[in-house]
Every structure is written in structure tokens, then in C-alpha cells.
Design a protein around this motif. Sequence first.
Motif, PDB file in Angstrom:
ATOM      1  N   GLY A  35     -12.743  26.483  41.489  1.00  0.00           N
ATOM      2  CA  GLY A  35     -11.879  26.019  42.560  1.00  0.00           C
ATOM      3  C   GLY A  35     -11.855  24.512  42.725  1.00  0.00           C
ATOM      4  N   SER A  36     -12.446  23.785  41.793  1.00  0.00           N
ATOM      5  CA  SER A  36     -12.547  22.331  41.897  1.00  0.00           C
ATOM      6  C   SER A  36     -11.589  21.661  40.915  1.00  0.00           C
ATOM      7  N   VAL A  37     -10.992  20.557  41.355  1.00  0.00           N
ATOM      8  CA  VAL A  37     -10.139  19.736  40.496  1.00  0.00           C
ATOM      9  C   VAL A  37     -10.656  18.301  40.556  1.00  0.00           C
ATOM     10  N   VAL A  38     -10.438  17.539  39.469  1.00  0.00           N
ATOM     11  CA  VAL A  38     -10.981  16.185  39.417  1.00  0.00           C
ATOM     12  C   VAL A  38     -10.064  15.298  38.570  1.00  0.00           C
ATOM     13  N   GLY A  39     -10.031  14.039  38.919  1.00  0.00           N
ATOM     14  CA  GLY A  39      -9.374  13.018  38.107  1.00  0.00           C
ATOM     15  C   GLY A  39     -10.420  12.040  37.619  1.00  0.00           C
ATOM     16  N   ILE A  40     -10.251  11.532  36.406  1.00  0.00           N
ATOM     17  CA  ILE A  40     -11.234  10.608  35.848  1.00  0.00           C
ATOM     18  C   ILE A  40     -10.534   9.325  35.427  1.00  0.00           C
ATOM     19  N   ASP A  41     -11.240   8.230  35.605  1.00  0.00           N
ATOM     20  CA  ASP A  41     -10.759   6.907  35.215  1.00  0.00           C
ATOM     21  C   ASP A  41     -11.801   6.298  34.276  1.00  0.00           C
ATOM     22  N   MET A  42     -11.436   6.102  33.009  1.00  0.00           N
ATOM     23  CA  MET A  42     -12.369   5.574  32.028  1.00  0.00           C
ATOM     24  C   MET A  42     -12.350   4.055  32.034  1.00  0.00           C
ATOM     25  N   GLY A  43     -13.516   3.473  31.802  1.00  0.00           N
ATOM     26  CA  GLY A  43     -13.608   2.020  31.855  1.00  0.00           C
ATOM     27  C   GLY A  43     -14.717   1.498  30.957  1.00  0.00           C
ATOM     28  N   ILE A  44     -15.024   0.217  31.147  1.00  0.00           N
ATOM     29  CA  ILE A  44     -16.047  -0.464  30.356  1.00  0.00           C
ATOM     30  C   ILE A  44     -17.338  -0.613  31.147  1.00  0.00           C
ATOM     31  N   ALA A  45     -17.247  -1.097  32.396  1.00  0.00           N
ATOM     32  CA  ALA A  45     -18.451  -1.245  33.214  1.00  0.00           C
ATOM     33  C   ALA A  45     -19.129   0.111  33.413  1.00  0.00           C
ATOM     34  N   ASN A  46     -18.330   1.121  33.776  1.00  0.00           N
ATOM     35  CA  ASN A  46     -18.781   2.509  33.821  1.00  0.00           C
ATOM     36  C   ASN A  46     -17.982   3.296  32.800  1.00  0.00           C
ATOM     37  N   PHE A  47     -18.658   4.247  32.135  1.00  0.00           N
ATOM     38  CA  PHE A  47     -17.945   5.044  31.141  1.00  0.00           C
ATOM     39  C   PHE A  47     -16.776   5.764  31.786  1.00  0.00           C
ATOM     40  N   LEU A  48     -17.019   6.352  32.959  1.00  0.00           N
ATOM     41  CA  LEU A  48     -15.917   6.943  33.710  1.00  0.00           C
ATOM     42  C   LEU A  48     -16.319   7.056  35.174  1.00  0.00           C
ATOM     43  N   ALA A  49     -15.291   7.057  36.021  1.00  0.00           N
ATOM     44  CA  ALA A  49     -15.451   7.320  37.448  1.00  0.00           C
ATOM     45  C   ALA A  49     -14.582   8.519  37.785  1.00  0.00           C
ATOM     46  N   ASP A  50     -15.064   9.372  38.682  1.00  0.00           N
ATOM     47  CA  ASP A  50     -14.259  10.535  39.049  1.00  0.00           C
ATOM     48  C   ASP A  50     -13.733  10.395  40.466  1.00  0.00           C
ATOM     49  N   SER A  51     -12.810  11.265  40.806  1.00  0.00           N
ATOM     50  CA  SER A  51     -12.147  11.187  42.108  1.00  0.00           C
ATOM     51  C   SER A  51     -13.059  11.607  43.250  1.00  0.00           C
TER      52      SER A  51
END
Length: 406
Positions: free
Chosen positions: A187-203
Motif C-alpha cells: 500500500g506504499s508509493v514512493v518517488g526517488i530523486d538521484m543525486g551526487i551528494a546522496n545516492f538518492l532521496a525518497d519522498s
Amino acid sequence: MIRAYKFLMRPTAGQEIALREMLRDHRSLYNGALQERRDAYRHVSRTSVGYAAQSAQLKEIRAFDPERQGRWSFSSQQATLRRLDKAFAAFFRRIESGGKPGYPRFRGANRFDTVEFPRDGDGCRWNSTPHDPVTRVRLQGVGHVKVNRHRPVAGKVKTVSVKREGHQWFVVLATEQTRPELLPATGSVVGIDMGIANFLADSDGGFVPNPRHGRTAAAKIEAAQRALGRCERGSKRRRKAAQKVAALHREVRRRRLDHAHKTALDLVREHDLIAYEDLGIRNMSAAPAPRPVPGRPDAFLPNGAAAKAGLNRSINDAGWGLFLTILRAKAESAGREVIAVDPRHTSRTCPACGHVAKENRPAQEEFRCVACGHTAHADTVGALNVLRAGLVRREAPPAQREAPLS
């Protein structure tokens, strides 16, 4: 669904010699077939030689050289000829599309590391001794080789490949699974944002640190490269130095692969839908175009190539493309949904009021909306906007959902 398994083989000294000879003879077949195609095209008749004609010659080749070519599996030799045919097909496809053609090259001893057996039971047999607690794979001309099977193999084995990596040998299985094991819904949904400082951040506000495997091992690799440059070409010392450099690069690659697998598995286990940015990774990591001085073709203006090189190294070290490939594969096998969204303005759009402005992101990690004053971590904001775009895309009609992103 096709799934791949890779296991370490533990051959005896005699079996390792046979494995090296198998690679040698398949490489000789590959290079000979390539030479035949080149000679036929260079002839005044411009003759074209394809896979069918070369495969028909295998029987004569094996009879003429029974100690080498006649020793190995006929179907594996056909697979080697198909490998060359695919290389030529890709070459002509790149010519038609206007890309860099890349004519197929002759393979040296260090550039031919895989032999494929197209069908289990034809020249090879996976788990050839089921009565024995030790797993073995039987290879024609080699024998029953021990395999370190560290996990069970699900599905029917379709193809078997033998691969050399440095001083180690692996067997790669391609299996067909009719019904993958789906994970229970969360029942969970998530968005991810990939970057350099952090490998990824989620919503949800979480972060996955960037391990920077390449940067961590950079000092060792540079020292090994310098030692390699001091060695005389063709010497035994240079060969050992080259093997050390290759081993360091393999270690970095395996660590990066391990991190990608574990991160993707965590996302797939915890969420039913995962939205990510459809980034043009190849364009993002490309070197900037040169800027020639007007009227002086031998002089160039500064184009920021030195600064861009550092960013390119960081992007390649993060391995975004590898991670997304693994994420999509794991999501498919687990019955999860993965949606790619347009990355434009995801880090400049306020999730509270929807205002879009470049000034909303005054710093790399800071987001402050100039309209409503909403503040948050910039990567978290990007992940929230990616999730919203993914949910909209999921509810869109099929024709709009499958349309390519501009």
C-alpha cells in the motif's frame, strides 16, 4: 520471464587448462570468421558472407582440426559465430542511424572471456551430478566442474555460459520462469530523486548515502596505473601489473553492483509503486563540445571541460543507469510498478503551492519557495514532485502514459 544466475566455479588444475584452451579455440574461430568476412568484402566481387554460410563450414573445420575445434561443442561454436553476426548487425544498424559505426574487431587473448552454450543438455549439463551434494556443471571437453551454488535456481535452465574474470571462472545460467513469485502488497508509493551528494532521496524524507566506490579506490588505482606505466611492454612484470589494475577495477564494479542490488531490493520490498526521473544519463555525463576561436581553427576557447570532468566522474561513479536497470528488473519479478517521469522542474517546483522558479533553490541542498516560504531539503522536494508526476502518469490513458518523454 528470463532470469540470470551467476555462480563461481572451482575447476581443478587440469580443468582450468581445458577452460583456457576452450576460450582460445573459440576466439580463434571468431577471429577466423571475421577475417573471412573482411577478405570476402575486399575482393573485387564484394561477396557478402553471413552466419548461414560460416555455420555450414563448421563440420569441415571440426574434421580438419579434431584436436582443437573438433574437441568442443558444435552448438557453442555456432553461438560464437552468431556473436560475430550480431556484431556486424549492430555495426550496420549504427551506420543507418548515423551513429559511430565501430567495425567489429579481432579479439585478443584478454578480450574474449565468454563461451555460450545455447541449450542445456547440448554440450553442457547444469547440475550434472544430482546425486552428489556438490553442484557441478558438465562442459564438453572439460568435464564435471564444481560450482559454488550460493542460492537455489528457480525455473528451467535455458542457456549456460562460461565466463572468465581475471583468475576466476563463473557459470552464468539463463532460466525461464513461467510465474514469478510476487511480493505481497504494502500500500506504499514512493518517488526517488538521484543525486551526487546522496545516492538518492525518497519522498518520505529518507536518504541513501553515496558510497563513492570509485573515489574511495582512486588512490590505489592511480598507484597501480603508475606502476603499470613503469613496466616494459611485453614483460612478465607488466602483465602482473595489468592484472592488478584489472582486479582493482573489478572490485569497484562488484561493490557498485552490490550496493545497487541492495538499494533496489529495499525499495521493491517496501513500496508498490516507485517513480523516478527519466534522466538522460549519457548526455549528462558527456564532455562539452569544443569552442573554436573564430578564424583560428587551431585555437579553442575555454569550455569548462575540466570542471565538467569532475561531475562526469561522480555521475559514472554513482552508477545511476546500472541501478535503474536492476530496479526495473527486480520490480518486474516482484510484481511492483515502476514509472519514469519527466525530470524538468522537479527540483524547482514548490510541493506546497506549485510555484516554479529557479530562485526556489538558492543552494544545492536548500529549497525555499519565494512565493509561500516553504522550506525543505531540495532532494526531498524533487522526490515529492517525482512521486506526484508518477501518480498522474499512472492514472493517464494508456496512449499518453506510453508516450515518450520530451
